[in-house]
Design a protein around this motif. Structure first.
Motif, PDB file in Angstrom:
ATOM      1  N   TYR A  93       0.859  -1.189   0.000  1.00  0.00           N
ATOM      2  CA  TYR A  93       0.000   0.000   0.000  1.00  0.00           C
ATOM      3  C   TYR A  93       0.896   1.241   0.000  1.00  0.00           C
ATOM      4  CZ  TYR A  93      -4.176   2.781   1.048  1.00  0.00           C
ATOM      5  OH  TYR A  93      -5.223   3.679   0.987  1.00  0.00           O
ATOM      6  N   PRO A  94       0.625   2.219  -0.878  1.00  0.00           N
ATOM      7  CA  PRO A  94       1.480   3.415  -0.964  1.00  0.00           C
ATOM      8  C   PRO A  94       1.636   4.093   0.391  1.00  0.00           C
ATOM      9  CG  PRO A  94      -0.073   3.358  -2.786  1.00  0.00           C
ATOM     10  CD  PRO A  94      -0.467   2.255  -1.860  1.00  0.00           C
ATOM     11  N   PRO A  95       2.855   4.238   0.882  1.00  0.00           N
ATOM     12  CA  PRO A  95       3.061   4.738   2.253  1.00  0.00           C
ATOM     13  C   PRO A  95       2.530   6.141   2.498  1.00  0.00           C
ATOM     14  CG  PRO A  95       5.142   4.638   1.050  1.00  0.00           C
ATOM     15  CD  PRO A  95       4.135   3.933   0.209  1.00  0.00           C
ATOM     16  N   LEU A  96       2.705   7.050   1.532  1.00  0.00           N
ATOM     17  CA  LEU A  96       2.236   8.421   1.733  1.00  0.00           C
ATOM     18  C   LEU A  96       0.710   8.498   1.748  1.00  0.00           C
ATOM     19  CD1 LEU A  96       4.728  10.367  -0.574  1.00  0.00           C
ATOM     20  CD2 LEU A  96       4.791  10.160   1.913  1.00  0.00           C
ATOM     21  N   LEU A  97       0.064   7.604   1.007  1.00  0.00           N
ATOM     22  CA  LEU A  97      -1.395   7.643   0.912  1.00  0.00           C
ATOM     23  C   LEU A  97      -2.050   7.308   2.246  1.00  0.00           C
ATOM     24  CD1 LEU A  97      -3.604   8.151  -1.213  1.00  0.00           C
ATOM     25  CD2 LEU A  97      -3.664   5.693  -1.639  1.00  0.00           C
ATOM     26  N   ARG A  98      -1.360   6.560   3.087  1.00  0.00           N
ATOM     27  CA  ARG A  98      -1.922   6.212   4.396  1.00  0.00           C
ATOM     28  C   ARG A  98      -2.098   7.434   5.283  1.00  0.00           C
ATOM     29  NH1 ARG A  98       1.672   1.764   4.217  1.00  0.00           N
ATOM     30  NH2 ARG A  98       3.099   2.790   5.656  1.00  0.00           N
ATOM     31  N   HIS A  99      -1.421   8.539   4.944  1.00  0.00           N
ATOM     32  CA  HIS A  99      -1.443   9.726   5.797  1.00  0.00           C
ATOM     33  C   HIS A  99      -2.526  10.729   5.413  1.00  0.00           C
ATOM     34  CE1 HIS A  99       2.263   9.015   8.158  1.00  0.00           C
ATOM     35  NE2 HIS A  99       2.596   8.302   7.111  1.00  0.00           N
ATOM     36  N   ILE A 100      -3.377  10.424   4.441  1.00  0.00           N
ATOM     37  CA  ILE A 100      -4.424  11.374   4.084  1.00  0.00           C
ATOM     38  C   ILE A 100      -5.661  11.112   4.927  1.00  0.00           C
ATOM     39  CG2 ILE A 100      -3.524  11.458   1.725  1.00  0.00           C
ATOM     40  CD1 ILE A 100      -6.092  10.027   0.810  1.00  0.00           C
ATOM     41  N   ARG A 224     -11.931  12.318  -6.844  1.00  0.00           N
ATOM     42  CA  ARG A 224     -11.389  11.241  -6.017  1.00  0.00           C
ATOM     43  C   ARG A 224     -10.058  10.763  -6.588  1.00  0.00           C
ATOM     44  NH1 ARG A 224     -16.041   7.120  -3.989  1.00  0.00           N
ATOM     45  NH2 ARG A 224     -14.219   6.343  -2.853  1.00  0.00           N
ATOM     46  N   ARG A 225      -9.958  10.712  -7.911  1.00  0.00           N
ATOM     47  CA  ARG A 225      -8.696  10.359  -8.553  1.00  0.00           C
ATOM     48  C   ARG A 225      -7.618  11.389  -8.212  1.00  0.00           C
ATOM     49  NH1 ARG A 225      -6.970  11.412 -14.041  1.00  0.00           N
ATOM     50  NH2 ARG A 225      -7.877  13.461 -13.636  1.00  0.00           N
ATOM     51  N   ASN A 226      -7.996  12.667  -8.257  1.00  0.00           N
ATOM     52  CA  ASN A 226      -7.035  13.741  -7.957  1.00  0.00           C
ATOM     53  C   ASN A 226      -6.530  13.658  -6.521  1.00  0.00           C
ATOM     54  OD1 ASN A 226      -7.509  14.604 -10.546  1.00  0.00           O
ATOM     55  ND2 ASN A 226      -8.895  16.260  -9.953  1.00  0.00           N
ATOM     56  N   ARG A 227      -7.412  13.233  -5.621  1.00  0.00           N
ATOM     57  CA  ARG A 227      -7.026  13.063  -4.221  1.00  0.00           C
ATOM     58  C   ARG A 227      -5.969  11.968  -4.064  1.00  0.00           C
ATOM     59  NH1 ARG A 227     -10.158   9.142  -2.260  1.00  0.00           N
ATOM     60  NH2 ARG A 227      -9.950   8.436  -0.109  1.00  0.00           N
ATOM     61  N   LEU A 228      -6.043  10.932  -4.908  1.00  0.00           N
ATOM     62  CA  LEU A 228      -5.030   9.876  -4.885  1.00  0.00           C
ATOM     63  C   LEU A 228      -3.693  10.397  -5.389  1.00  0.00           C
ATOM     64  CD1 LEU A 228      -6.944   6.724  -6.237  1.00  0.00           C
ATOM     65  CD2 LEU A 228      -6.584   7.428  -3.869  1.00  0.00           C
ATOM     66  N   ILE A 229      -3.739  11.196  -6.459  1.00  0.00           N
ATOM     67  CA  ILE A 229      -2.500  11.729  -7.044  1.00  0.00           C
ATOM     68  C   ILE A 229      -1.738  12.557  -6.023  1.00  0.00           C
ATOM     69  CG2 ILE A 229      -1.564  13.329  -8.765  1.00  0.00           C
ATOM     70  CD1 ILE A 229      -3.820  12.459 -10.640  1.00  0.00           C
ATOM     71  N   SER A 230      -2.424  13.482  -5.370  1.00  0.00           N
ATOM     72  CA  SER A 230      -1.745  14.313  -4.371  1.00  0.00           C
ATOM     73  C   SER A 230      -1.382  13.505  -3.135  1.00  0.00           C
ATOM     74  CB  SER A 230      -2.620  15.511  -3.988  1.00  0.00           C
ATOM     75  OG  SER A 230      -3.880  15.086  -3.497  1.00  0.00           O
ATOM     76  N   GLY A 231      -2.251  12.574  -2.752  1.00  0.00           N
ATOM     77  CA  GLY A 231      -2.010  11.784  -1.546  1.00  0.00           C
ATOM     78  C   GLY A 231      -0.811  10.868  -1.646  1.00  0.00           C
ATOM     79  N   MET A 232      -0.479  10.418  -2.849  1.00  0.00           N
ATOM     80  CA  MET A 232       0.672   9.539  -3.037  1.00  0.00           C
ATOM     81  C   MET A 232       1.971  10.318  -3.212  1.00  0.00           C
ATOM     82  SD  MET A 232      -0.530   6.302  -5.365  1.00  0.00           S
ATOM     83  CE  MET A 232       1.181   5.776  -5.507  1.00  0.00           C
ATOM     84  N   SER A 233       1.893  11.637  -3.245  1.00  0.00           N
ATOM     85  CA  SER A 233       3.041  12.461  -3.614  1.00  0.00           C
ATOM     86  C   SER A 233       3.571  13.284  -2.444  1.00  0.00           C
ATOM     87  CB  SER A 233       2.651  13.422  -4.742  1.00  0.00           C
ATOM     88  OG  SER A 233       2.039  12.730  -5.811  1.00  0.00           O
ATOM     89  N   HIS A 308      -2.227  17.611   8.114  1.00  0.00           N
ATOM     90  CA  HIS A 308      -2.944  18.876   8.106  1.00  0.00           C
ATOM     91  C   HIS A 308      -3.823  18.964   9.345  1.00  0.00           C
ATOM     92  CE1 HIS A 308      -5.967  21.867   6.845  1.00  0.00           C
ATOM     93  NE2 HIS A 308      -5.004  22.357   6.120  1.00  0.00           N
ATOM     94  N   PRO A 309      -3.963  20.142   9.960  1.00  0.00           N
ATOM     95  CA  PRO A 309      -4.823  20.270  11.147  1.00  0.00           C
ATOM     96  C   PRO A 309      -6.225  19.722  10.872  1.00  0.00           C
ATOM     97  CG  PRO A 309      -3.581  22.291  10.793  1.00  0.00           C
ATOM     98  CD  PRO A 309      -3.309  21.419   9.600  1.00  0.00           C
ATOM     99  N   GLY A 310      -6.732  18.903  11.809  1.00  0.00           N
ATOM    100  CA  GLY A 310      -8.063  18.325  11.665  1.00  0.00           C
ATOM    101  C   GLY A 310      -8.046  16.942  11.061  1.00  0.00           C
ATOM    102  N   VAL A 311      -6.889  16.507  10.523  1.00  0.00           N
ATOM    103  CA  VAL A 311      -6.782  15.164   9.966  1.00  0.00           C
ATOM    104  C   VAL A 311      -6.186  14.259  11.031  1.00  0.00           C
ATOM    105  CG1 VAL A 311      -5.723  13.723   8.195  1.00  0.00           C
ATOM    106  CG2 VAL A 311      -6.514  16.014   7.620  1.00  0.00           C
ATOM    107  N   GLU A 312      -6.893  13.187  11.350  1.00  0.00           N
ATOM    108  CA  GLU A 312      -6.444  12.292  12.405  1.00  0.00           C
ATOM    109  C   GLU A 312      -5.264  11.453  11.934  1.00  0.00           C
ATOM    110  OE1 GLU A 312      -9.715   9.897  13.455  1.00  0.00           O
ATOM    111  OE2 GLU A 312     -10.971  11.548  14.124  1.00  0.00           O
ATOM    112  N   GLU A 313      -4.435  11.039  12.880  1.00  0.00           N
ATOM    113  CA  GLU A 313      -3.370  10.087  12.573  1.00  0.00           C
ATOM    114  C   GLU A 313      -4.030   8.801  12.082  1.00  0.00           C
ATOM    115  OE1 GLU A 313       0.270   8.398  12.031  1.00  0.00           O
ATOM    116  OE2 GLU A 313      -0.183  10.467  12.521  1.00  0.00           O
ATOM    117  N   PRO A 314      -3.638   8.285  10.925  1.00  0.00           N
ATOM    118  CA  PRO A 314      -4.328   7.117  10.366  1.00  0.00           C
ATOM    119  C   PRO A 314      -4.050   5.859  11.175  1.00  0.00           C
ATOM    120  CG  PRO A 314      -2.386   7.624   9.075  1.00  0.00           C
ATOM    121  CD  PRO A 314      -2.541   8.738  10.068  1.00  0.00           C
TER     122      PRO A 314
END
Length: 397
Positions: A93-100, A224-233, A308-314
């Motif tokens: 699973y893409p490591p950066l994506l887990r943090h969104i 939703r696709r765009n959210r994946l692009i930024s989330g993996m980067s 980002h503020p308001g985003v919980e630790e996954p």
């Protein structure tokens, strides 16, 4: 940022993967609802068993559960084209994506070697996006930038669209590049980029999607696709983005996900440059070469990713609770009708903070979370960032 020694959840069993797939594909279950259901019931199968009653309590008389047969068919179709479903917490699973915020529980990954998935497992990923109707100069710069960054070990991710996306993918073929799909992993869009995508797979590239296989991309799927692009980067680079382009939506997601935003300046006379120029005025990093990108991004590779503020630790290791704990949760799920009505009365079309709702109603946190689940499954609850809720009055009779 995670290291190779970080503890992760074990691979899901075949039955667990089918249950996860059935749950996320069931009606009104999105990534956030999926997580709340798993947190409350302890497993996807227990959540599936509880769904009919939760729908009923939320006021929804008709509902759709994803059948075991359909789940088995979807997995078989994925395997047939060399793709697989990777669960949140699994090594591929893409490591950066887990943090969104609310990452997709399951992600379809298609590559030449689906057992390795080396590209999607890297943390050194950067997005290059921009105008579909780009200029020759814009496409040339996107290609040069992608090639130069690839030579410095960055994996390029984009949306396989015409224009800037295609130019970036083409230039990064040698090092491997990732395409994020708005539709199913088998639907190359636009069709004219099918040959490019074939080259990507042959050159150790990869594709990702959270949508069911066989699904054609719809307008509402691209955000939703765009959210994946930024989330993996680690960062998002914009080249020739018009004032109301989808690329700006990706930049907005990048801001919410605490990713770096970089933009290439363009002529003020070219409408394709209005969006990128505006982002620079608002604080995006101005870049004119790969060296500019490296100067900004290299120090961030080894830094912990701040949320980002308001985003919980996954939750990286999803709960697998004991039978006794599951029984306790099932018993606690019988919320009182007066509590349910108090929460419904407190909600309205105006977003309210969840903590304020908790204080105002006086119910326990677990009761509030369960009743919110019931309302959300009935299609009556809308979530707003960072932690606000509002009521939708379109209950299914």
């Amino acid at each position: 940022m995670e290291t190779a020694t970080t503890s992760r959840a074990p691979l899901l069993s075949d039955s667990q993967r089918l249950a996860w797939l059935r749950l996320i594909r069931s009606e009104n279950v999105g990534p956030h609802t999926f997580r709340e259901l798993l947190n409350h019931f302890g497993s996807a199968q227990a959540a599936l068993d509880a769904l009919p009653e939760l729908f009923r309590r939320g006021g929804k008389k008709t509902y759709r559960l994803f059948s075991l047969h359909k789940a088995e068919k979807e997995l078989a179709s994925l395997y047939k084209i060399g793709a697989r479903l990777v669960a949140l917490g699994e090594p591929a699973y893409p490591p950066l994506l887990r943090h969104i915020d609310a990452p997709p529980p399951l992600l379809a990954i298609r590559a030449r070697d689906p057992l390795q998935q080396e590209l999607t497992g890297t943390q050194k990923t950067i997005a290059i996006i921009g105008a579909r109707n780009c200029s020759v100069a814009g496409a040339k710069f996107a290609g040069k930038l992608a090639a130069d960054l690839s030579s410095h070990g960055f994996t390029i991710i984009s949306g396989l669209a015409r224009g800037i996306d295609g130019a970036a993918h083409s230039a990064a073929l040698k090092a491997g590049t990732i395409a994020a799909f708005a539709g199913g992993i088998d639907h190359v869009y636009p069709k004219e980029n099918h040959e490019l995508f074939t080259k990507m797979l042959h050159a150790n590239g990869a594709a990702i999607s959270e949508m069911p296989i066989g699904r054609s991309p719809r307008a509402q799927d691209f955000p939703r696709r765009n959210r994946l692009i930024s989330g993996m980067s680690l960062g998002v680079i914009l080249i020739e983005a018009a004032e109301k382009s989808g690329s700006l939506h990706t930049a907005r997601y990048a801001l919410e996900q605490n990713r770096e935003i970089l933009a290439v300046p363009g002529s003020p006379l070219d409408p394709r440059s209005v969006g990128a120029n505006k982002l620079i005025k608002q604080g995006a990093a101005l870049i004119q070469s790969a060296e500019d990108v490296l100067e900004i991004m290299e120090p961030k590779i080894s830094m912990p990713l701040l949320l980002h503020p308001g985003v919980e630790e996954p939750t990286h290791i999803w709960p697998q609770i004991s039978n006794s704990r599951a029984s306790e949760n099932t018993a606690l799920s019988d919320a009182k009708e007066q509590d349910r009505q108090a929460i419904l009365d407190a909600l309205s079309g105006t977003p309210v903070d969840q903590d304020e709702l908790l204080r105002f109603t006086g119910v326990s946190l677990q009761t509030l979370q369960l009743i919110l689940l019931e309302i959300e499954l009935a299609g009556r609850l809308e979530r707003h960032k960072p932690n606000k809720l509002s009521l939708i009055n379109n209950i299914d009779k």
